[in-house]
Write a protein that holds these residues in place. Structure first.
Motif, PDB file in Angstrom:
ATOM      1  N   VAL A 153     -21.875  46.403 -69.896  1.00  0.00           N
ATOM      2  CA  VAL A 153     -22.815  46.072 -70.299  1.00  0.00           C
ATOM      3  C   VAL A 153     -22.387  47.637 -71.529  1.00  0.00           C
ATOM      4  O   VAL A 153     -23.048  46.894 -73.148  1.00  0.00           O
ATOM      5  CB  VAL A 153     -24.272  45.736 -70.101  1.00  0.00           C
ATOM      6  N   ASP A 154     -22.265  48.328 -71.385  1.00  0.00           N
ATOM      7  CA  ASP A 154     -22.469  49.813 -72.194  1.00  0.00           C
ATOM      8  C   ASP A 154     -20.436  49.367 -73.086  1.00  0.00           C
ATOM      9  O   ASP A 154     -20.830  50.351 -74.231  1.00  0.00           O
ATOM     10  CB  ASP A 154     -22.317  50.558 -71.084  1.00  0.00           C
ATOM     11  N   MET A 155     -19.382  48.220 -73.381  1.00  0.00           N
ATOM     12  CA  MET A 155     -18.466  48.770 -73.819  1.00  0.00           C
ATOM     13  C   MET A 155     -18.523  48.123 -75.171  1.00  0.00           C
ATOM     14  O   MET A 155     -19.533  47.368 -75.013  1.00  0.00           O
ATOM     15  CB  MET A 155     -17.362  48.280 -72.839  1.00  0.00           C
TER      16      MET A 155
ATOM     17  N   ALA B  60     -37.556  59.446 -71.912  1.00  0.00           N
ATOM     18  CA  ALA B  60     -36.432  59.611 -70.853  1.00  0.00           C
ATOM     19  C   ALA B  60     -35.061  58.972 -70.371  1.00  0.00           C
ATOM     20  O   ALA B  60     -33.449  59.277 -69.930  1.00  0.00           O
ATOM     21  CB  ALA B  60     -37.145  59.430 -69.321  1.00  0.00           C
ATOM     22  N   MET B  61     -35.281  57.404 -70.751  1.00  0.00           N
ATOM     23  CA  MET B  61     -33.926  56.503 -70.558  1.00  0.00           C
ATOM     24  C   MET B  61     -32.841  56.223 -71.843  1.00  0.00           C
ATOM     25  O   MET B  61     -32.072  57.140 -71.352  1.00  0.00           O
ATOM     26  CB  MET B  61     -34.734  55.216 -70.815  1.00  0.00           C
ATOM     27  N   PHE B  62     -34.079  57.090 -73.038  1.00  0.00           N
ATOM     28  CA  PHE B  62     -33.270  57.176 -74.516  1.00  0.00           C
ATOM     29  C   PHE B  62     -31.974  58.497 -74.106  1.00  0.00           C
ATOM     30  O   PHE B  62     -30.976  58.227 -74.322  1.00  0.00           O
ATOM     31  CB  PHE B  62     -33.796  57.753 -75.792  1.00  0.00           C
ATOM     32  N   PHE B  63     -32.909  59.505 -73.158  1.00  0.00           N
ATOM     33  CA  PHE B  63     -31.919  60.666 -73.548  1.00  0.00           C
ATOM     34  C   PHE B  63     -30.582  60.714 -72.625  1.00  0.00           C
ATOM     35  O   PHE B  63     -30.198  61.365 -72.473  1.00  0.00           O
ATOM     36  CB  PHE B  63     -32.532  62.138 -73.020  1.00  0.00           C
ATOM     37  N   ALA B  64     -31.110  59.200 -71.461  1.00  0.00           N
ATOM     38  CA  ALA B  64     -30.250  59.547 -70.365  1.00  0.00           C
ATOM     39  C   ALA B  64     -29.149  58.661 -70.873  1.00  0.00           C
ATOM     40  O   ALA B  64     -27.882  59.245 -70.154  1.00  0.00           O
ATOM     41  CB  ALA B  64     -30.857  58.704 -69.007  1.00  0.00           C
TER      42      ALA B  64
ATOM     43  N   ILE C  28     -29.170  53.915 -65.058  1.00  0.00           N
ATOM     44  CA  ILE C  28     -30.545  54.556 -65.642  1.00  0.00           C
ATOM     45  C   ILE C  28     -32.130  54.037 -65.475  1.00  0.00           C
ATOM     46  O   ILE C  28     -32.345  54.718 -64.530  1.00  0.00           O
ATOM     47  CB  ILE C  28     -30.128  54.748 -67.684  1.00  0.00           C
ATOM     48  N   GLY C  29     -31.510  53.013 -65.466  1.00  0.00           N
ATOM     49  CA  GLY C  29     -33.165  51.933 -64.933  1.00  0.00           C
ATOM     50  C   GLY C  29     -33.681  52.559 -63.226  1.00  0.00           C
ATOM     51  O   GLY C  29     -34.533  52.679 -63.003  1.00  0.00           O
ATOM     52  N   SER C  30     -31.917  52.244 -62.522  1.00  0.00           N
ATOM     53  CA  SER C  30     -32.222  52.281 -61.504  1.00  0.00           C
ATOM     54  C   SER C  30     -33.386  53.801 -60.372  1.00  0.00           C
ATOM     55  O   SER C  30     -33.676  53.681 -60.221  1.00  0.00           O
ATOM     56  CB  SER C  30     -31.325  52.134 -60.259  1.00  0.00           C
ATOM     57  N   GLN C  31     -32.497  54.341 -61.318  1.00  0.00           N
ATOM     58  CA  GLN C  31     -33.285  56.351 -61.232  1.00  0.00           C
ATOM     59  C   GLN C  31     -34.398  56.886 -62.022  1.00  0.00           C
ATOM     60  O   GLN C  31     -35.379  57.453 -61.352  1.00  0.00           O
ATOM     61  CB  GLN C  31     -32.192  57.314 -61.459  1.00  0.00           C
ATOM     62  N   ILE C  32     -34.822  55.595 -63.091  1.00  0.00           N
ATOM     63  CA  ILE C  32     -36.248  55.948 -63.318  1.00  0.00           C
ATOM     64  C   ILE C  32     -37.209  55.095 -63.288  1.00  0.00           C
ATOM     65  O   ILE C  32     -37.492  54.292 -64.305  1.00  0.00           O
ATOM     66  CB  ILE C  32     -36.067  56.105 -65.348  1.00  0.00           C
ATOM     67  N   GLY C  33     -37.677  54.632 -62.535  1.00  0.00           N
ATOM     68  CA  GLY C  33     -38.816  53.662 -61.892  1.00  0.00           C
ATOM     69  C   GLY C  33     -38.430  52.702 -61.463  1.00  0.00           C
ATOM     70  O   GLY C  33     -39.258  51.519 -61.920  1.00  0.00           O
ATOM     71  N   LYS C  34     -37.320  52.588 -61.412  1.00  0.00           N
ATOM     72  CA  LYS C  34     -36.714  51.331 -60.652  1.00  0.00           C
ATOM     73  C   LYS C  34     -36.522  50.432 -61.575  1.00  0.00           C
ATOM     74  O   LYS C  34     -36.616  48.819 -61.289  1.00  0.00           O
ATOM     75  CB  LYS C  34     -37.318  50.720 -59.418  1.00  0.00           C
TER      76      LYS C  34
ATOM     77  N   ASP D 291     -34.222  47.402 -64.764  1.00  0.00           N
ATOM     78  CA  ASP D 291     -33.582  47.110 -65.188  1.00  0.00           C
ATOM     79  C   ASP D 291     -32.684  47.478 -66.256  1.00  0.00           C
ATOM     80  O   ASP D 291     -33.275  48.540 -67.026  1.00  0.00           O
ATOM     81  CB  ASP D 291     -33.666  45.578 -64.554  1.00  0.00           C
ATOM     82  N   HIS D 292     -30.847  47.413 -66.162  1.00  0.00           N
ATOM     83  CA  HIS D 292     -30.416  47.530 -67.590  1.00  0.00           C
ATOM     84  C   HIS D 292     -30.888  46.995 -69.089  1.00  0.00           C
ATOM     85  O   HIS D 292     -31.339  47.647 -70.170  1.00  0.00           O
ATOM     86  CB  HIS D 292     -29.214  47.572 -67.337  1.00  0.00           C
ATOM     87  N   ALA D 293     -31.811  45.570 -69.103  1.00  0.00           N
ATOM     88  CA  ALA D 293     -32.688  45.725 -69.886  1.00  0.00           C
ATOM     89  C   ALA D 293     -33.603  46.233 -70.627  1.00  0.00           C
ATOM     90  O   ALA D 293     -33.909  46.541 -72.006  1.00  0.00           O
ATOM     91  CB  ALA D 293     -32.787  43.743 -70.052  1.00  0.00           C
ATOM     92  N   THR D 294     -34.494  46.743 -69.938  1.00  0.00           N
ATOM     93  CA  THR D 294     -35.276  47.308 -70.130  1.00  0.00           C
ATOM     94  C   THR D 294     -35.113  48.731 -71.049  1.00  0.00           C
ATOM     95  O   THR D 294     -35.689  49.848 -71.376  1.00  0.00           O
ATOM     96  CB  THR D 294     -36.365  47.889 -68.801  1.00  0.00           C
TER      97      THR D 294
END
Length: 475
Positions: free
Chosen positions: A281-283, A418-422, A433-439, A441-444
């Motif tokens: 998803v990040d490629m 926080a998500m942006f800088f992660a 990242i999503g999982s570690q910042i408030g559980k 998903d990747h779309a968020t």
């Protein structure tokens, strides 16, 4: 004039051809074969399950319109997928439009002949002028499952690797994509799977190659006008391992040839193993049709090892090197070097070397000196936990508030930052990242990054938040 499956399908194709791009038509509609027409149901044969899924995802509406024009509102489309599984059984797969009910189809499948395998194929790994029919695996026997220690950070990837090694091409983990940051063991695990397969199945042709070398071989084949030989060579492989597949980004010619090789191997029950520094998803700059295939099997992430795993890795390394070291020193090194396995082992090697060369006893003081120098000379990778702490402190809130479900504007913005800088400062996947910042998903996470970008360019106060936090994280 009698209506046949072919005449109905030809009319559908005329309509479709006028409404989509020529390349899309050539790729996704030319390979389809009309099989039969029963009442209002047209049966068509497609080359693979992936092909069927792509049509359903991207062209179901135009197919429905075209078929309705030809056969009326009660028109149905039945897919016949000709696929060979690992046991050689033919498994037809059917789907009806508009209904989503799937059922067994009792019609006869049409055989699709495999490409003829020429004995005169050129082996890209052989020096020109030297005949050699044997394909060397290019595997490193030092990378094994025995010295790839299991922990919470790698358990899924290691278990999937063992499953693939036990039954290559016979599990749902095909392709198996192993992804994660630098020095976490992607290449080690890929080799370990290959080595284990060669041990269990000596007759199988296993090949490890970096995406960079694969690309160079492809370029050479184009220069020498033997592209087909290059493709056919790779179609002979039983287990293909491609390291650092993200290197294919932006290389459309190489992606195209890999697409055809992947297709052939997968449809014939061969195993494909890939490694990458990021999740599919990040490629960036990888064709959608390839990304879809990467997601088809299992994507398993290697994360930074936890403290217990780091201690186990160090003890295993010392045991293999025949070196004794007090537990308090091992614990100190494990606590202070958290980034990846490569740096962890590098620090312990430096410690042993300093002790040996300077004839000094390995003490906690020596360990402190070595680790301090090592950490200072190593580019620090900011962790997601650290980013959350910096952002929380900046906005004077605790981390639990940052991660909470509240929709209060200032808390939402802090979480998005926080998500942006992660994403900016770590190699973690969006899902991680999503999982570690408030559980989330990747779309968020993706939405958060876009929001921060937009607000940075339109809101002066928000831009100051970004600049201030960025300075704190860059120190």
């Amino acid at each position: 004039m009698s209506v046949t499956a072919q005449s109905v399908w030809n009319n559908c194709l005329e309509f479709i051809k006028d409404n989509i791009q020529p390349q899309a038509y050539k790729t996704w509609f030319e390979p389809i074969v009309a099989v039969k027409l029963t009442d209002k149901a047209l049966s068509i044969q497609v080359p693979s399950k992936f092909f069927y899924e792509w049509l359903e995802e991207h062209y179901v509406k135009i197919l429905k319109v075209a078929l309705t024009k030809e056969l009326g509102d009660k028109a149905k489309l039945v897919y016949i997928i000709k696929m060979e599984n690992t046991y050689g059984n033919k498994q037809p797969f059917t789907e009806k439009i508009p209904s989503s009910n799937r059922g067994a189809l009792k019609s006869q499948d049409i055989d699709v002949p495999l490409n003829n395998k020429s004995p005169e194929l050129r082996n890209p790994f052989v020096i020109p002028g030297i005949r050699n029919v044997k394909i060397e695996s290019q595997l490193n026997p030092n990378y094994s499952f025995e010295n790839f220690l299991e922990g919470d950070s790698n358990r899924l990837a290691r278990s999937a690797g063992l499953a693939v090694a036990a039954k290559p091409g016979g599990t749902s983990f095909n392709p198996l994509l192993i992804f994660g940051g630098v020095g976490l063991g992607k290449t080690h695990l890929a080799h370990a799977i290959g080595v284990d397969i060669k041990d269990k199945y000596p007759e199988k042709t296993v090949l490890y190659i970096s995406a960079e070398k694969f690309t160079q071989q492809y370029i050479d084949s184009v220069k020498k006008n033997n592209r087909n030989d290059f493709i056919h060579f790779y179609q002979l492989i039983d287990v293909l391992i491609i390291d650092d597949v993200q290197f294919l980004s932006g290389k459309t010619g190489t992606q195209d040839v890999f697409f055809h090789i992947f297709n052939h191997l997968h449809q014939n029950g061969k195993q494909v193993i890939l490694t990458s520094d990021k999740a599919p998803v990040d490629m960036q700059d990888i064709e959608q049709r390839l990304l879809s295939r990467f997601k088809w099997g299992l994507s398993a992430e290697l994360q930074n090892p936890d403290f217990e795993t780091r201690v186990s890795i160090l003890k295993n390394k010392l045991y293999r090197d025949g070196v004794d070291m007090p537990d308090d020193i091992i614990d100190y090194v494990a606590k202070n070097i958290k980034s990846n396995v490569r740096e962890l082992e590098g620090a312990i090697i430096s410690l042993i070397a300093q002790s040996s060369f300077n004839k000094k006893e390995i003490t906690l003081d020596l360990a402190r000196v070595i680790v301090e120098k090592f950490v200072k000379n190593t580019k620090r990778e900011v962790s997601i936990d650290y980013i959350q702490k910096v952002v929380s402190d900046y906005f004077q809130m605790d981390i639990d508030t940052l991660q909470s479900k509240t929709r209060k504007r200032h808390i939402v913005q802090a979480r998005q930052l926080a998500m942006f800088f992660a994403k900016k400062f770590t190699k973690a996947s969006l899902a991680s990242i999503g999982s570690q910042i408030g559980k989330r998903d990747h779309a968020t996470v993706l939405h958060a990054c876009k929001t921060v970008d937009n607000l940075s360019s339109t809101d002066k106060q928000f831009r100051k938040y970004v600049e201030d936090i960025s300075k704190k994280l860059s120190v």
